[in-house]
Write an enzyme that holds these catalytic residues in place. Structure first.
Site, short mmCIF file in Angstrom:
data_model
loop_
_atom_site.label_atom_id
_atom_site.label_comp_id
_atom_site.label_asym_id
_atom_site.label_seq_id
_atom_site.Cartn_x
_atom_site.Cartn_y
_atom_site.Cartn_z
CD GLN A 199 -1.08 -0.08 3.75
OE1 GLN A 199 -1.47 -1.21 4.03
NE2 GLN A 199 -1.42 0.99 4.44
CB CYS A 252 -4.19 -1.29 5.99
SG CYS A 252 -5.16 -0.44 7.25
CG HIS A 278 -2.39 -2.39 9.82
ND1 HIS A 278 -2.41 -1.72 8.63
CD2 HIS A 278 -1.63 -3.50 9.62
CE1 HIS A 278 -1.67 -2.39 7.74
NE2 HIS A 278 -1.20 -3.47 8.32
CG ASN A 305 1.23 -6.00 7.05
OD1 ASN A 305 0.32 -5.24 6.70
ND2 ASN A 305 2.02 -5.71 8.06
#
Length: 448
Positions: free
Chosen positions: A64, A70, A364, A385
């Site tokens: 990102q 996110c 997040h 992630n």
């Protein structure tokens, strides 16, 4: 009685400091290295070995970059996993910039509508202040992404790729928020002057025209029809012509988004378990899907995540990623830093107290793609992630089960995994969830 700090107090504090064994050694370590490096526990690195009994195949991580999308990356990642497997397209990505465009456009309209709803409240009122603090931002929640897809569909990343402003969003956010605040001044004045609703709508449409133009300048023109061209993992060529974002979603993803529900774990007195909640002034699409959370105890919460993983489906989740976390190593573990032991202080605080007293909230969103079960119980979790492949293990993190207990606040689960009693709660309270204040921590937007 007000009591100031006296010279005698200072003298005693200095004496108390000197009385602590190894105080100078601890001081030198923290002064030179900081709290985290000085208290890092090497045993945690060994315990968080990235091997899992359930490990879904998901491919390379996305990135990102310098944006707070996110939640969007995580949601689109969960959808691309099944697409990659079915159509044999390794490391395929959906366009995060496409959903970003519509999110910012819809958030602008959502802001205007809330400005009009609160126009009779004075400047300084908490709701007005809440609105003006951040008219819009990159962050969001699962239901907000669903609202966008239900209205606008999605497209491959190749059809609407990233731009400077999508990857590095601070400039766009700054100028767009300036415009939205300026427009708020005008809208509040129109209401104060008694202007008709029809004339206010005309003015608001003109404002949205300018927002659309600004977003097109910054993020590019949104596609309405396109061809999807790719080679699969077997090197076979494919082209699918004259698709729209809606038909692409239906054909290549095809999820029934209404089947996916947000589950939270908020152990606070104001949110009894087994009830549905929503948050005032939280959303993006006016008239679209409402943000709703089913609050469950942590054991049920985790078992639902395990069931979905066992069925071969990854799990979107929201957490406070900055707590007890090493970004470079990709480790999230309550034992990775032992600051309380180093300082010889009691720093313990419960999960509910963290939420109530502003110590923690969801910051997040990521994706759970695996779990290590020992005698049926989770010990650690594999996390995809969206910070690129230079952190963790090629972008994948390891989350200890104790960290999950303390800092995971939200997961998204297909309703088929809910036991019958919880399905009934979700159905019965769907149209009448308890409404939380705009600033409730369960209204936090994932934006790291």
């Amino acid at each position: 009685m007000v009591q100031s700090i006296t010279p005698e107090n200072i003298k005693q504090f200095k004496a108390d400091f000197k009385a602590v064994p190894q105080s100078n050694t601890i001081k030198n370590s923290i002064t030179n290295n900081g709290f985290l490096a000085s208290s890092q526990n090497t045993d945690s690195k060994a315990a968080m070995d990235p091997v899992f009994s359930i490990d879904l195949t998901t491919g390379a991580v996305a990135n990102q970059k310098q944006s707070g999308r996110c939640w969007m990356f995580a949601a689109l990642n969960t959808m691309r996993h099944s697409l990659q497997a079915e159509f044999k397209i390794k490391d395929f990505e959906l366009s995060q910039n496409y959903t970003n465009f519509w999110d910012k456009f819809e958030k602008s309209n959502y802001f205007y509508e809330n400005v009009l709803k609160t126009a009779d409240l004075p400047i300084g009122d908490r709701k007005v202040d809440f609105l003006m603090t951040t008219p819009q931002q990159d962050g969001g929640q699962w239901d907000m992404l669903c609202a966008l897809i239900e209205k606008y569909g999605i497209v491959p990343k190749s059809v609407m790729p990233e731009t400077y402003n999508s990857e590095k969003s601070s400039e766009l956010n700054s100028v767009l928020n300036l415009k939205l605040r300026k427009d708020a001044v005008a809208l509040r004045q129109l209401v104060a002057d008694g202007v008709s609703a029809t004339d206010i709508q005309v003015k608001k449409d003109a404002m949205l025209t300018e927002v659309y133009r600004m977003l097109t300048y910054a993020l590019g023109a949104v596609p309405t029809e396109f061809d999807f061209e790719y080679r699969d993992d077997d090197k076979n060529y494919h082209i699918d012509r004259n698709l729209t974002p809606q038909t692409f979603y239906e054909k290549y993803v095809g999820w029934q988004l209404a089947d996916y529900v947000s589950i939270i774990n908020s152990p606070t007195d104001d949110k009894p378990y087994n009830h549905l909640y929503t948050v005032e002034m939280l959303g993006n699409v006016v008239g679209g899907r409402e943000v709703r959370h089913l609050n469950l105890d942590i054991d049920t919460f985790k078992q639902l995540a395990i069931k979905q993983l066992q069925a071969g489906e990854s799990v979107w989740f929201g957490s406070d990623v900055g707590q007890s976390s090493d970004r470079k190593l990709g480790i999230m573990d309550t034992e990775i830093y032992q600051q309380a032991e180093m300082l010889d202080m009691d720093l313990s605080i419960s999960k509910g107290q963290r939420l109530d007293y502003g110590e923690s909230l969801m910051t997040h969103a990521m994706v759970i793609t695996g779990v290590d079960l020992v005698e049926g119980q989770p010990t650690k979790w594999k996390v995809e992630n969206s910070w690129g492949d230079k952190v963790g293990t090629k972008g994948y993190f390891v989350m200890s089960d104790s960290w999950f207990d303390e800092f995971v606040y939200q997961i998204v689960i297909n309703k088929r995994f809910l036991p019958e009693n919880l399905q009934k709660v979700e159905t019965d309270e769907q149209d009448k969830p308890t409404v939380l204040a705009p600033w409730d921590p369960m209204g936090a937007l994932a934006s790291r």
